[in-house]
Design an enzyme around this catalytic site. Structure first.
Site, PDB file in Angstrom:
ATOM      1  N   TYR A 167      27.085  41.978  52.868  1.00 58.47           N
ATOM      2  CA  TYR A 167      26.990  42.438  51.946  1.00 58.47           C
ATOM      3  C   TYR A 167      25.675  43.028  52.261  1.00 58.47           C
ATOM      4  CZ  TYR A 167      24.175  41.493  47.495  1.00 58.47           C
ATOM      5  OH  TYR A 167      22.839  42.012  46.664  1.00 58.47           O
ATOM      6  N   SER A 196      19.920  46.176  47.385  1.00 63.81           N
ATOM      7  CA  SER A 196      19.179  44.799  47.503  1.00 63.81           C
ATOM      8  C   SER A 196      18.161  44.409  48.435  1.00 63.81           C
ATOM      9  CB  SER A 196      20.459  43.948  47.906  1.00 63.81           C
ATOM     10  OG  SER A 196      19.862  42.507  48.185  1.00 63.81           O
TER      11      SER A 196
HETATM   12  N1  LIG Z   1      20.616  37.459  41.575  1.00 65.90           N
HETATM   13  C1  LIG Z   1      20.133  38.157  42.016  1.00 65.90           C
HETATM   14  O1  LIG Z   1      19.669  36.699  43.283  1.00 65.90           O
HETATM   15  C2  LIG Z   1      20.155  39.303  43.007  1.00 65.90           C
HETATM   16  C3  LIG Z   1      20.003  40.181  44.693  1.00 65.90           C
HETATM   17  C4  LIG Z   1      19.709  40.836  45.193  1.00 65.90           C
HETATM   18  C5  LIG Z   1      20.357  41.886  44.519  1.00 65.90           C
HETATM   19  N2  LIG Z   1      21.324  42.050  43.105  1.00 65.90           N
HETATM   20  C6  LIG Z   1      21.932  42.836  42.777  1.00 65.90           C
HETATM   21  O2  LIG Z   1      21.825  42.654  41.755  1.00 65.90           O
HETATM   22  C7  LIG Z   1      23.449  43.058  40.769  1.00 65.90           C
HETATM   23  C8  LIG Z   1      22.985  42.164  39.739  1.00 65.90           C
HETATM   24  O3  LIG Z   1      23.795  40.876  40.174  1.00 65.90           O
HETATM   25  P1  LIG Z   1      23.760  39.443  39.672  1.00 65.90           P
HETATM   26  O4  LIG Z   1      23.315  38.406  40.061  1.00 65.90           O
HETATM   27  O5  LIG Z   1      22.661  39.905  38.015  1.00 65.90           O
HETATM   28  O6  LIG Z   1      25.213  39.402  39.392  1.00 65.90           O
HETATM   29  P2  LIG Z   1      25.948  38.462  38.642  1.00 65.90           P
HETATM   30  O7  LIG Z   1      26.864  38.641  40.338  1.00 65.90           O
HETATM   31  O8  LIG Z   1      25.895  37.757  37.715  1.00 65.90           O
HETATM   32  O9  LIG Z   1      27.176  39.149  37.418  1.00 65.90           O
HETATM   33  C9  LIG Z   1      28.241  40.045  38.042  1.00 65.90           C
HETATM   34  C10 LIG Z   1      29.242  40.450  36.976  1.00 65.90           C
HETATM   35  O10 LIG Z   1      30.383  41.344  37.654  1.00 65.90           O
HETATM   36  C11 LIG Z   1      31.194  41.627  37.093  1.00 65.90           C
HETATM   37  N3  LIG Z   1      32.172  41.854  38.489  1.00 65.90           N
HETATM   38  C12 LIG Z   1      32.563  41.597  39.693  1.00 65.90           C
HETATM   39  N4  LIG Z   1      33.190  42.517  40.368  1.00 65.90           N
HETATM   40  C13 LIG Z   1      34.089  43.318  39.331  1.00 65.90           C
HETATM   41  C14 LIG Z   1      34.916  43.912  39.704  1.00 65.90           C
HETATM   42  N5  LIG Z   1      35.472  44.297  40.633  1.00 65.90           N
HETATM   43  N6  LIG Z   1      35.097  44.753  38.321  1.00 65.90           N
HETATM   44  C15 LIG Z   1      34.798  44.791  37.347  1.00 65.90           C
HETATM   45  N7  LIG Z   1      33.447  43.636  36.630  1.00 65.90           N
HETATM   46  C16 LIG Z   1      33.008  42.976  38.024  1.00 65.90           C
HETATM   47  C17 LIG Z   1      31.134  39.987  36.705  1.00 65.90           C
HETATM   48  O11 LIG Z   1      32.329  39.794  36.173  1.00 65.90           O
HETATM   49  C18 LIG Z   1      30.224  39.037  36.487  1.00 65.90           C
HETATM   50  O12 LIG Z   1      29.927  40.054  35.014  1.00 65.90           O
HETATM   51  C19 LIG Z   1      24.431  43.307  42.644  1.00 65.90           C
HETATM   52  O13 LIG Z   1      24.394  44.558  42.820  1.00 65.90           O
HETATM   53  C20 LIG Z   1      23.763  42.285  43.335  1.00 65.90           C
HETATM   54  O14 LIG Z   1      24.100  42.492  44.678  1.00 65.90           O
HETATM   55  C21 LIG Z   1      21.339  40.271  42.522  1.00 65.90           C
END
Ligand SMILES: NC(=O)c1ccc[n+]([C@@H]2O[C@H](COP(=O)([O-])OP(=O)(O)OC[C@H]3O[C@@H](n4cnc5c(N)ncnc54)[C@H](O)[C@@H]3O)[C@@H](O)[C@H]2O)c1
Length: 259
Positions: free
Chosen positions: A154, A143
């Protein structure tokens, strides 16, 4: 449509929604056999969508915050298809959004468990299967929030993900394995089926979250959030042979924000 992943075995963690889901769907459309690893029942919808588009997908529910869960997930891919060509460590995401002085110790622990340990454990579990074949790619999802407001734990966890990427890549590069990462910026997505934090408690939480949104837009040269496609594309590029001479780096995908 290109077919960069014909016959490749790909494991995508946290793939029931968001960035992970799109990576899984687009990889399957390009020929990958995809294992969706997610504890949410929504993983089954992703498998159905991929199969509906004539792709190949299976799913497994594990707790990725545990070593046992990560090991089981990697073993499942090997049991199904004999190997792991590509691992996308996508699971993670900030649970709370607030100034550091408001985090309780248990919340700090939870953030690190969510956004560092799944990648650390899954890398360790996957290389066991990749090293004997001297082949494999790991794409970690970090991130740009490694430099951001209202999410210090985080940020620390994702800084760890960048460190894993650089250090593990160095260790295994001469044995045929690449380890790379993207660092997404703010990303627009449909409302989450699985909320990051179903019991957010403090009354200031909307203001604290607004600080994150404002800071993210301000830090981006483009002054906007990215789309899911704008995140999935770079992940798939790094996973593909188009990136065969790239390893050990974290690519910022934040409209100019370097994190
Ligand atoms: N969405 C953003 O704006 C953003 C920005 C920067 C970085 N990221 C990174 O991108 C990645 C994806 O983000 P997103 O927002 O698409 O994800 P999200 O939060 O929408 O989805 C996360 C998924 O992970 C699953 N999950 C969470 N903990 C779990 C566990 N312990 N075991 C099994 N499954 C588990 C959840 O059920 C969910 O389906 C993450 O690593 C996040 O840090 C996202």
């Amino acid at each position: 449509m290109t077919r960069r992943f014909d016959d490749k075995v790909m494991v995508v963690t946290g793939a029931a929604q968001g960035i992970g889901r799109l990576v899984a769907e687009r990889a399957a459309a390009e020929g990958a056999r995809v294992l969706i690893v997610d504890r949410s029942p929504a993983r089954k919808d992703v498998v159905a969508a991929i199969r509906g588009a004539r792709g190949v997908a299976e799913a497994i529910s594990v707790n990725l915050e545990t070593w046992a869960g990560c090991e089981k997930a990697m073993q499942k891919a090997v049991d199904l298809w004999g190997r792991i060509d590509i691992l996308v460590n996508n699971v993670g995401g900030t649970i709370w959004a607030k100034p550091f002085e408001h985090y309780e110790p248990r919340q700090i622990d939870a953030e690190v468990r969510r956004s560092l340990f799944p990648t650390l454990y899954s890398c360790r579990a996957a290389i066991e299967h990749m090293l004997p074949r001297e082949s494999g790619v790991i794409v970690n999802v970090s991130s740009i929030a490694t430099r951001g407001l209202n999410r210090v734990p985080y940020a620390a966890a994702k800084g760890g993900v960048n460190a894993i990427t650089a250090s593990l890549a160095w260790e295994v590069a001469e044995r045929g394995i690449r380890v790379v990462a993207t660092a997404p910026g703010g990303t627009e997505a449909p409302p989450r089926i699985v909320p990051r934090n179903p019991n957010a408690e403090e009354e200031q939480r909307e203001d604290w979250y607004r600080t994150i949104v404002d800071q993210t837009i301000q830090s981006s040269f483009m002054k906007r959030y990215g789309t899911l496609d704008e995140q999935a594309g770079p992940i798939l590029f790094l996973a593909s042979d188009d990136a065969s001479y790239i390893t050990g780096v974290t690519l910022p995908v934040g409209g100019g924000d370097l994190g």
